[in-house]
Write an enzyme that holds these catalytic residues in place. Sequence first.
Site, PDB file in Angstrom:
ATOM      1  N   ASP A  12      17.838  35.974  66.507  1.00 50.16           N
ATOM      2  CA  ASP A  12      16.845  37.086  66.052  1.00 50.16           C
ATOM      3  C   ASP A  12      17.634  37.748  65.079  1.00 50.16           C
ATOM      4  OD1 ASP A  12      14.153  38.085  66.273  1.00 50.16           O
ATOM      5  OD2 ASP A  12      15.128  39.821  66.877  1.00 50.16           O
ATOM      6  N   GLU A  56      32.946  24.561  72.217  1.00 50.27           N
ATOM      7  CA  GLU A  56      33.655  24.464  73.605  1.00 50.27           C
ATOM      8  C   GLU A  56      32.764  23.625  74.470  1.00 50.27           C
ATOM      9  OE1 GLU A  56      34.669  27.952  75.532  1.00 50.27           O
ATOM     10  OE2 GLU A  56      35.594  28.652  73.742  1.00 50.27           O
TER      11      GLU A  56
END
Length: 568
Positions: free
Chosen positions: A237, A286
Amino acid sequence: MTQHLADLARHAVDAPARDTRTGAAAEPAGKPRGWWRDAVIYQVYPRSFADSNGDGMGDLPGIRSRLPYLRDLGVDAVWLSPFYASPQADAGYDVADYRAIDPMFGTLHDADALIRDAHGLGLRVIVDLVPNHSSDQHEWFKRALREGPGSPLRERYHFRPGKGEDGELPPNDWESIFGGPAWTRTENPDGTPGDWYLHLFAPEQPDFNWENPAVADEFRSILRFWLDMGVDGFRIDVAHGLVKEAGLPDMGSHDQLKLLGNDVLPFFDQDGVHEIYRTWRRILDEYPGQRIAVAEAWTPTVARTANYVRADELHQAFNFQYLNTPWDAAELRRVIDLSLDAMRPVDAPTTWVLSNHDVVRHVTRLAAEGADAEAAQRRGRAASLLMLALPGSAYVYQGEELGLPEVTDLPDEVRQDPAFFRAAGQDGFRDGCRVPLPWSGSEAPYGFGPEGASSWLPQPAEWAALSVEAQTGDPASTLELYRSALAIRREHPALGAGDSVTWLDGLPEGVLAFRRDAADGSFVCTVNLAAEPVRIPAPGRLLLASGDAPLLDGEILLPTDSAVWWAV
Ligand code: GLC
C-alpha cells in the site's frame, strides 16, 4: 446471439500439474518463468465478499467458503485487502496490529485455514501490507502520545513543532490526500497544546518515519511473519510514500492532490524508497515458491513506475496510467505501447487493471454520457476482453466479473469513506465500489450473508439479476464471459505473459486490433470503439466475443463497444 465458442476450450483444459507447496498449477512448458508474469489476480475486499456470521460485514470464513468459486472462475491468485486489527477509520488501511486479525474478520486460525484451503485449490494468496502509516491506535503511536515530547517512540513517526508564535500553525504546507492539512496537533500529557504529527491520509493514519531503523526492522519482521504463515506475496500500500524529502520542505502550492501523478513530490516517489524494496526482495527470495510483491505506486510516469520492478526490487506495480485511460482507441493504443515499452528494459511484466476498491467501477466509469445500463455493460465487457488479452498480469476486482456497476445513490448516512467527511480531498465516494457482492436469491443480502441479515452498505434491488447464481450457466452473462476468457487465456499459447503486441493497421478508425504470436499458435484481439458498427474480415477462428458479433461470408460485424478474440 452471444457467441461463446470458448465453452469448448474451457472443457478442453487438461488438469494442470500442481506445485507441491501451494498446490498452484505448475508452469506450462514453454511459458516464461515466474508465475506472476501472466497471473490473473483477483482482489477480495474482505468487508464485502461474503459474511459467514450474519453481522453484515464480510469475514475470513466467508471468503474461505467461496474459494471454490474463485478456482472455478479461473484466477491464479487472490489479493486480500487488509484484514488486520484496526479501528477501521479507513476500512482497515489503518492498522493497529500487523500480526493480528481484526475480530470483525475472524482469527489467525481462520487466516491459516484460508491460506491452506486456497493452496489446496491451486490458488495463491497475496496479502495487503500497509507500511506508510499505522493506525493512531497502534501501540507505538499511543505510547508516543502518552509519553510526550522526548519519547523515543516519537522518532518512529513524524512529530514536529508547529510554526507561528505558539506553534499554532502546521510545520509545513503539505495537504492530506483525503483533504485538509496533512498535520494534526497533539496535546501534551499535561493538557497543553503540543507538537504536530504528519498523516498523508486521515488523522487516524500517522505516517511512519522510515529513517528510523526500528521501523525498517519491524516491517522486515512483519514480512517474515506472513511469509512463515505461507502467503505468496504482498500488495504494498502507498509504496511510493514511505520516504519523505529531507527537511520536509514546503510544496509552495495548494491543490496538491492535482499534482499527484504529475511530478515527484517531496512526499511521494522519492528515490530513497527503492533501497527498502531491495531489502524486501532479498527476504522474499529467501523463501521457496516464488513469493512476490506488487507495488501500489503513484508516480509521474510509467518509466518511474518501472523503477519499482527492477530485477532486485518488487515483481509488479499497478498500471494506473492504463486504469485512467479513457475509452478511446488512439489513447488506449498509446498507453498500451507506453506501458509495454516502460517495462521491457527492466524485464518485468506489465500489469493491467480496470477497477479496484478506490475507483469508480469500470462499467460505470467508462460508460458514455447518458448511456443506459445495457450500453454500459456492453462497453465494460469489451474493455474486460481487451484487458485480458494484453501481455502480462491482470487484476480483477471482486464483482467486475459480474459486471457490477458503481452504486451512485448511497445515502450519506451509510457512507464510511473517510474522504467523504473531509472537504476537498480525494473524491470521497469510494463506498460506491465497495457494496457487498450479490451471490444468490432475489432479496438482499443476496447470499452475501445469511438470509435476513443486513449488509454494511445496502445493495441495490437490481443486483438480484446480477448475482452469481443468476448469471451462472447463462452464456450471455458477464460471469460466463470472464470464465471463458480466463480459461482461454490459460490455454492459448500466445496469451498471458509477453512484452509486446503487433498492431494490425488498415482498419476503420476507432478499431483496435493486435496480434500476439507464439511458436504454436497466434492470437488476435479486435475491438470496436467507434460510434458505428464496422464490418471487417475475420482474421481467424472466433474464440470469444464480448457480445453479438455475427460472422457472414468471412467477415464479422463488430458492433460498437465489442471485442472479439481469435485464434490464428
Ligand atoms: C491506498 C489504498 C486506499 C487507502 C490508502 C491509505 O491508496 O488503496 O484504500 O485509503 O492507501 O492507506
